[in-house]
Design an enzyme around this catalytic site. Structure first.
Site, mmCIF file in Angstrom:
data_model
loop_
_atom_site.group_PDB
_atom_site.id
_atom_site.type_symbol
_atom_site.label_atom_id
_atom_site.label_comp_id
_atom_site.label_asym_id
_atom_site.label_seq_id
_atom_site.Cartn_x
_atom_site.Cartn_y
_atom_site.Cartn_z
ATOM 1 N N HIS A 88 0.848 -1.204 0.000
ATOM 2 C CA HIS A 88 0.000 0.000 0.000
ATOM 3 C C HIS A 88 0.883 1.254 0.000
ATOM 4 C CE1 HIS A 88 -2.980 2.993 1.059
ATOM 5 N NE2 HIS A 88 -3.917 2.095 0.756
ATOM 6 N N GLU A 157 -4.042 1.928 -7.118
ATOM 7 C CA GLU A 157 -4.521 3.072 -6.340
ATOM 8 C C GLU A 157 -3.640 4.287 -6.614
ATOM 9 O OE1 GLU A 157 -6.795 1.688 -2.596
ATOM 10 O OE2 GLU A 157 -4.677 1.557 -2.120
HETATM 11 P P1 13P Z 1 -9.989 6.148 0.008
HETATM 12 O O1 13P Z 1 -11.120 5.265 -0.459
HETATM 13 O O2 13P Z 1 -10.225 6.768 1.353
HETATM 14 O O3 13P Z 1 -9.582 7.116 -1.042
HETATM 15 O O4 13P Z 1 -8.717 5.172 0.237
HETATM 16 C C1 13P Z 1 -8.332 4.308 -0.758
HETATM 17 C C2 13P Z 1 -7.312 3.388 -0.214
HETATM 18 O O5 13P Z 1 -6.177 3.770 0.029
HETATM 19 C C3 13P Z 1 -7.718 1.996 0.068
HETATM 20 O O6 13P Z 1 -6.605 1.195 0.336
#
Ligand code: 13P
Length: 229
Positions: A88, A157
């Site tokens: 992450h 992400e």
């Molecule tokens: P948000 O949905 O708060 O933007 O976060 C995304 C995330 O980092 C999930 O791992």
């Protein structure tokens, strides 16, 4: 579709219990083929049973030993946890996990047979350089990763879309996921400000197999808006 809730550093053991109890009641309405994952904080892990999978947001790549402040497989096994998030951006950028450390973690948990959600994503600076630079960066985040491992999926992400309310556009997600599918033929989740207002649009994109959700996953009502959309 896959719906994964990443609580990050939110919720307590008690509030997680309440959340899961409430969620489980309402998950009876979900599509049978959809999969739901919950990643609570480590202190809230437990052997919950239901139509969802509980995973660890992080762990150290050891069975057990002298690693102050970390948990290993022994601690996860107590709660039958065999699913983990690796890579992450918050761990890479805030906690300083290098690609090498991330790859080591991946190799270890692969060896343990864990289901891995492997996270990648680019900064705004890279996104502004265009798609080619983005893909080059994302591909570099597979360095040392065995992409043939059968028990893993990828969560794309974009860092600039995490917790900012600024979701990547349908076009950006489409182009990025199309390019990624050619690199790794695995389920591909999108993450970054996913919420009730944009789930239908995002879920309709061909190469989006699921979503990884932070903010909107913290309340069962807002998470269920996604799962049951
Ligand atoms: P948000 O949905 O708060 O933007 O976060 C995304 C995330 O980092 C999930 O791992």
């Amino acid at each position: 579709m896959i719906y994964a809730a990443n609580f990050k550093t939110n919720h307590t053991r008690k509030s997680t219990e309440n959340y899961i109890e409430d969620l489980q009641r309402k998950l009876v309405d979900k599509n049978e083929e959809d999969r739901v994952f919950i990643f609570p904080p480590l202190t809230a892990l437990d052997a919950y049973e239901g139509d969802f999978i509980i995973g660890a947001q992080n762990a150290y790549p050891v069975e057990s030993g002298a690693y102050t402040g970390e948990v290993g497989v022994e601690q996860l096994a107590e709660f039958n946890i065999n699913t983990i998030l690796i890579g992450h951006s918050e761990r890479r950028d805030i906690l300083g996990e290098s690609q090498e450390a991330v790859a080591k973690k991946f190799a270890f948990f692969k060896e343990q047979g864990f289901e891995i959600i492997y996270c990648i994503g680019e900064s705004l600076e890279i996104r502004e350089q265009g798609l080619e630079a983005v893909i080059e960066h994302l591909v570099s985040q597979f360095e040392g990763i065995d992409t043939t491992y059968e028990n893993f999926m990828v969560a794309y992400e974009p860092i600039w879309a995490i917790g900012t309310g600024r979701t990547a556009s349908v076009e950006e997600i489409t182009m990025t996921h199309d390019a990624l599918k050619k690199v790794v033929d695995k389920p591909l989740l999108y993450g970054g400000s996913v919420k009730g207002a944009n789930i239908a649009q995002i879920a309709a994109i061909d190469n989006v197999d699921g979503v990884l959700v932070g903010g909107a996953s913290l309340k069962t009502e807002t998470f269920l808006e996604l799962v049951l959309h």
